[in-house]
Design an enzyme around this catalytic site. Sequence first.
Site, PDB file in Angstrom:
ATOM      1  CB  CYS A 105     -54.552  -4.843   3.260  1.00 30.31           C
ATOM      2  SG  CYS A 105     -53.850  -3.128   2.692  1.00 30.31           S
ATOM      3  NE  ARG A 133     -57.940 -10.967   0.318  1.00 24.64           N
ATOM      4  CZ  ARG A 133     -59.031 -10.068   0.455  1.00 24.64           C
ATOM      5  NH1 ARG A 133     -58.713  -8.830   0.432  1.00 24.64           N
ATOM      6  NH2 ARG A 133     -60.352 -10.550   0.421  1.00 24.64           N
ATOM      7  CD1 TRP A 153     -50.734  -3.892  -3.323  1.00 24.32           C
ATOM      8  CD2 TRP A 153     -51.837  -2.051  -3.287  1.00 24.32           C
ATOM      9  NE1 TRP A 153     -50.671  -3.359  -4.541  1.00 24.32           N
ATOM     10  CE2 TRP A 153     -51.400  -2.291  -4.652  1.00 24.32           C
ATOM     11  CE3 TRP A 153     -52.668  -0.949  -2.805  1.00 24.32           C
ATOM     12  CZ2 TRP A 153     -51.534  -1.197  -5.529  1.00 24.32           C
ATOM     13  CZ3 TRP A 153     -52.866  -0.062  -3.630  1.00 24.32           C
ATOM     14  CH2 TRP A 153     -52.458  -0.023  -4.998  1.00 24.32           C
ATOM     15  CG  ASN A 187     -58.574  -4.001   2.790  1.00 22.10           C
ATOM     16  OD1 ASN A 187     -58.008  -3.414   2.099  1.00 22.10           O
ATOM     17  ND2 ASN A 187     -59.157  -5.193   2.430  1.00 22.10           N
ATOM     18  N   GLY A 188     -58.531  -0.855   3.436  1.00 18.60           N
ATOM     19  CA  GLY A 188     -59.401   0.251   2.770  1.00 18.60           C
ATOM     20  C   GLY A 188     -58.494   1.707   2.921  1.00 18.60           C
ATOM     21  CD  GLU A 211     -57.214  -9.779 -20.413  1.00 19.58           C
ATOM     22  OE1 GLU A 211     -56.601 -10.731 -19.804  1.00 19.58           O
ATOM     23  OE2 GLU A 211     -57.265  -8.497 -19.944  1.00 19.58           O
ATOM     24  CE  LYS A 255     -54.551 -11.711 -17.879  1.00 18.16           C
ATOM     25  NZ  LYS A 255     -55.028 -10.223 -17.545  1.00 18.16           N
ATOM     26  CD  GLU A 279     -52.859  -7.610 -15.501  1.00 22.97           C
ATOM     27  OE1 GLU A 279     -53.636  -7.271 -14.579  1.00 22.97           O
ATOM     28  OE2 GLU A 279     -52.870  -8.516 -15.951  1.00 22.97           O
ATOM     29  CG  HIS A 292     -56.627   7.322 -37.645  1.00 25.92           C
ATOM     30  ND1 HIS A 292     -57.175   8.205 -38.289  1.00 25.92           N
ATOM     31  CD2 HIS A 292     -57.252   6.148 -38.035  1.00 25.92           C
ATOM     32  CE1 HIS A 292     -57.972   7.826 -39.321  1.00 25.92           C
ATOM     33  NE2 HIS A 292     -58.035   6.647 -39.325  1.00 25.92           N
ATOM     34  CE  LYS A 305     -56.988 -12.985  -8.966  1.00 24.46           C
ATOM     35  NZ  LYS A 305     -56.700 -13.355 -10.502  1.00 24.46           N
TER      36      LYS A 305
END
Length: 607
Positions: A2, A27, A74, A98-99, A479, A483, A486, A502, A602
Amino acid sequence: MCGIVGVVGRGPASALLLDALKRLEYRGYDSAGIATLEDGSLTRRRAVGKLANLKSRLDSEPLAGRIGIGHTRWATHGRPDETNAHPHMVDGVAIVHNGIIENHRELRNDLKAAGAHFATETDSEVVAHLVSRERKNGYEPVAAVRKVLPRLSGTFALAFLFEGHDNLLIGARKGSPLAVGYGCGEMFLGSDAMALAPLTDIVAYLEDGDLAVVTREQIEFIDVNGARLRRTSAKVAGAAVIVHKGEHRHFMAKEIHEQPKVVGQTLAQYIARDGTIRLPAGVDVDFGTVDRVSIVACGTSFYAGLIAKYWFERYARLPVEIDIASEFRYRDVPFGAGNLAIFVSQSGETADTLASLEFAKTHGQHVLSVVNVQTSTMARSSDIVMPTLAGPEIGVASTKAFTCQLAILLCIAIAAGRSRGVLSTEDERSLVRALAQIPDHMARALELEPKVHELAREIARARDALFIGRGTNYPLALEGALKLKEVTYIHAEGYAAGELKHGPIALIDKGLPVIVIAPYDATFEKTMSNMQEVIARGGRIILLTDERGASLAASSGCSVLALPDMPAAVAPLALAVPLQLLAYHSAAIMGTDVDQPRNLAKSVTVE
């Protein structure tokens, strides 16, 4: 996650608050709101979705107060709707948070038993109720906050606004970042220095347990017992720089294209004129006495650490354990005295990584952080800081910070190899020469963008995708998959190529995109065999390789993205660029919110 802002100003605060919230959009958030004091009374406006919705609300229902707090939420506890949006107001107290208040259920039940009525599903509302109750018990605002904070378990950055007090904001911190900014006849609160620019570039940071009592005339720091604390303010270089997309449609595209420049700037910090690695002054780690390195990070930074594991073990013969930060503290790690723990983060505020850092310090580890924000909590808490010079990264999906992290981690591995006698001076200089060419290779990788865009049209139609590679190309496959998922929301997975038989090979059917990362190296032929297994089952191959690999795969019938030939040691930095472009163009074609993907933030400041 947040974003928090606060203003004790000389004129209307709402425009300043809204502008500051825009600077915190990176963020990630799902709702936003502002509260101010008008004629001593609390008034607020809230809206779901983007800040444009809050702006429309303020245009039709303006706020005139000179003091106020703002928030981008958020969602954690409670749906992302207007009711759950901050600020929360209870009987003359407004708060933003925030938290996570971990004991909120217990506190809520106690408050309900005492007759409190809750308007939201959030954990944050309990804080407003508790402070309001202390105000009713006769305590002044600062004393009321001091009484409540010890009852809160979890993490928080909090800002308080009180009815009838038009020259007072209170900030409090435990775990989540919070800063204060100094002006002339006005003062500010914010989640970070970027939130406060261009209002001010004179900033001080709250430490855990701090309260900041903010008026137009001064900022006073105290602890929960009321004892005064000294916190030094400093001019934050570049804080007032306004970040624009330039000629690009999205920040992610801009940041991908900035990589040759910022990786070059980052390397310039660590490459000496004689062609060797120069670690910063103050790096007092004797790699000859270190018998193990721990690397800890989250998300994309974790994959940078996983690539670095290969480098440390190959070039320094130094064993590495790599951990996801949220797991690190919860297994019984057998630390060796005086070993090195490396923490990797873009923001330097990731809650899990910070908690792991403190855990390592308590077990006697030398703590080194690779971080993009030099004023962050992680940087301030570390024994050694090796900053990336990526500049502000606004896109939620990390790109330029990732490659800058790789550049620094390879520099550390080379320095460790030299210190341990594994690398000769000529070995070191050979690796450094290869590193120095990476910005040029990245620029060449960007020239592949038209072809990547065409391939992205196929990816954008897919439901699933696989990424495979061997050696350092395996974490690069992880990665690349991250990406893509996301920013496109396409299900994607990364695998070590040898693992296809496998299990994952069961997923191969006609047209499934499989991105194979295989520059010509010691495992190239084996990866080509895995690629043929995919082709035989109808999979659609996109091969990311180099010129030599492309010539050997010319008859395979796959789509090829070929980079210049380069030493395997440095290849991951350049190979990352086409993977980022593929994710970006797929998302842009699909029309997703590229810079602020759904549900993502973020700076993840909760565990």
